[in-house]
Design an enzyme around this catalytic site. Sequence first.
Site, PDB file in Angstrom:
ATOM      1  N   ASP A 327       0.510  -1.306   0.060  1.00  0.00           N
ATOM      2  CA  ASP A 327      -0.239   0.129  -0.138  1.00  0.00           C
ATOM      3  C   ASP A 327       1.061   1.331   0.212  1.00  0.00           C
ATOM      4  O   ASP A 327       1.864   0.974   1.053  1.00  0.00           O
ATOM      5  CB  ASP A 327      -1.034   0.072   1.599  1.00  0.00           C
ATOM      6  CG  ASP A 327      -1.671   0.682   1.620  1.00  0.00           C
ATOM      7  OD1 ASP A 327      -2.364   1.517   0.736  1.00  0.00           O
ATOM      8  OD2 ASP A 327      -1.354   1.845   2.020  1.00  0.00           O
ATOM      9  N   GLU A 363       1.503  -0.592  -5.068  1.00  0.00           N
ATOM     10  CA  GLU A 363       0.748   0.650  -5.502  1.00  0.00           C
ATOM     11  C   GLU A 363       2.004   1.715  -5.742  1.00  0.00           C
ATOM     12  O   GLU A 363       1.971   2.511  -4.360  1.00  0.00           O
ATOM     13  CB  GLU A 363      -0.406   1.334  -4.056  1.00  0.00           C
ATOM     14  CG  GLU A 363      -1.541   1.971  -4.411  1.00  0.00           C
ATOM     15  CD  GLU A 363      -2.225   2.823  -3.217  1.00  0.00           C
ATOM     16  OE1 GLU A 363      -3.702   2.781  -3.250  1.00  0.00           O
ATOM     17  OE2 GLU A 363      -2.021   2.273  -2.379  1.00  0.00           O
TER      18      GLU A 363
END
Length: 657
Positions: A327, A363
Amino acid sequence: MALTPPSFAPGATLSGDGVEFSVYSRDAARVDLCLFDASDDKELARLAMGRDENGFHRVFVEGAQEGTRYGFRADGIYSPDHGLWFDPAKLLVDPYAKELDRRFVHDVRLTQFGTETADIVPKAIVTCDRPVEVKPPLFRPGGLIYEIAVRGFTMLNPDVPEAMRGTVGALAHPSVLAHLKRLGVDAVELMPITAWIDERHLPPLGLSNSWGYNPIALMALDPRLVPGGMQELADTVAALRAENIGVILDLVFNHSGESDRHGTTLSMRGLDNLTYYRHVPDRPGELINDTGCGNTIAGEHPVVRQLVLDSLRHFVRQAGVDGFRFDLATILGREADGFSANAALLADICADPLLKDRVLIAEPWDIGPGGYQLGNFPAPFLEWNDRYRDDTRMFWRGDSYKLGAFVTALAGSSDIFSRHGGHRTRSVNFLAAHDGFTLMDLVSYTHKHNEANGEDNRDGHSENHSWNNGAEGATTDGVVLSARRADVKALLSSLFLSRGTVMLTAGDEGGRSQQGNNNAYCQDNAMTWLDWKGLDEGLIEHTAMLSAIRKRFPALTETTFLNGDGDVEWLTAAGTPMTVEDWEQPGAATFMALFKTPDVQQRRTVRLAVIVNRSHGEQPLALPLPDGREWVSLLTVGHAPNVMVGARTVEILVENY
C-alpha cells in the site's frame, strides 16, 4: 535471569529454558518488560532491560514459555515538540509481536500523557515458529488476481458456517473454493489482515474501519479476521494452493495507526518516535505526512528496514504466501532526496534470498512531493495501473479522443512500462478496486454518495470518470438497468482482454453495489458485505467465460508489449488497417484486433478476433475470412462470417476450420 548473549533477534525468541526479549530504542532512558497473567490484565512482573551499544534493550526470562503475554514500557524525556514521547504509563506493543490477545480499540486514554493503559492495550503473546515448506509462487504475471476484503467477503455467505464467517479460514470453505475456481482465479489478494485500530473520528460516529489500512503491529494477525492465528493462515494458504490458487497479502508499511501528533501512543511512537517515523528536517516535533494518515514510517532507517524485511520473511516462512501488495509503496522508496527506484529497502526486498522470487506489487503513489511513480519501480515489481483504469473508463463513458489511449492500455501500457528499457508490461490492470466505486456503481452513479461516512460527502475521490446511464443510483427503469448491465459486461470484457496482470475485486463479477459510496472503508455492514444471494448469475457466468478464454489463448496472458509486428493487426470496422486518421477521430468508437495465437484447447495456432463497439448502435463489421474457414463466437452462440456487433459491446471470435 540474565542478559542475552550478543547474538539475538528482535522480539521474543523461545529457547530451551526461557525466552529472550529484545526491542530497539535509541533515546529511551529505560525500557521495562512487563509480564502478564495468562487470563487477565494483572501485571505479574516488571523487569528492567539492559541496553547494548547498538540501542537494543534485552532481557532473558528463565522459565518463560510459549503463550507468555507481555508488553513494554519506555521511560525518558517527554517532549513532543522535540519528537520525544516517552511515558512509562503507556503499555507498548512489541513492533515484532507475532500474536496479540485481542483487537485494538481506540480510547482517549491512549492519547493522554501519564494515563495508565495496560488494561486496554493488547498484549503480545510469545509464539513458537512453525515454518512451512516454502514452495515457488503459483501466481505468474499475466494471471488473474481476485481482491478480497476478508471480513466482508463471507459475512453473508449462507454456505459458510456462521462461526467461520468473516475469517481467513472461511476462504478454504468448499463453496468459496468452488466460486474461485469457477472464475479461474490465479491468486487471491487479501486486504490487510494484520492488527489495526480505528481512526479516532470513527467511534463517535458509530462507525468502524472495515478495510484494515491502519496498522499498529506489522506482523501480528488481527484476531477478528484470523482467530486461529498463523496456523489458520497457513492452513488456508495450503487449501488454496491445493486448488492452484496463490495468496498475496496486502501489507501497510507506509504509516501506522498511531497517526498524527494528536494520535495514540501504542507502540513505535512510545518506544522510539524519532527512529520509526519521518520528521521535518530540523523540526523533530513535526511529522512528515506523505501518506495522508498523519505519519510516515521511516523506511530508510536500518532498524525499520529490518522490521519490514523480517515481517515479509515471517509471512513466507510461517504461511508460505505467494507474495505481497504494498500500500502506498512510494514510501518504501523514499529517501532524504525523494523517491529512488534504487532505495535501500526496495533493493533489499528484491535481493533477499527468501523474497526475491515472491510476487511483489506496488501501489506506485503517495501524496508527498514527487509521489506519483507509476512505471518507475524496479523489476520485478508489478504496479497498480490507475492510468489503465481511467483511460478505459473514459473510453467507455464516451469521451472524445480516447481510442488511442484505450488501445495502448489494452496492449500493455508500453508508454509507461518501457520508459526504463523494459520489454514487458508490469501493469496490474484494474477497473475497480476496494478504493472507489464498484464496477456496477461506476455505470450507475455520476457522483459519489458518501453521506453515510459522516463527513458531509467530502471524503473520497470526486472525479471517478463514471456515468449513470440515465438515472442516478437505484431505479426500476428496465432500459436503464439493461444498459448498466451491458456496460459492466463490456468493461469486464475489456479487462480480461488486456495484456498484463488483471485484477478483479470480489463481487464485481456479480454486479455488487455500495449505493454509490466510493470510500466505504468505515462501513463494516451490509453496504460492504458481499450479498451472495443477490449476485447476478448472468454476469458471473460472463466473467467465468472471459477468464476461460483468457487462459485458452496465450496471446492474452503474454506480458510482452503488443507492437503490431506480427503479433496483432488493428483493423477498422470495414476490415482495413487502422490509419493515423482512424486513431485520431474524436468520436472513434469501433475497432477490431486480430491475434495470431496458440489455442490450448485445439492445440494449434489460430486467429482470434476481438471487436469493440463503444457506440450506442449496432455496427456491421467485415472480417477477413480465407476460404474454407469461419468465425465462431466465443461469447454468443452462432457463426459470424460478417458480424453485426451490438451496441456497447465486446465480441470475441475464433477462426475455425
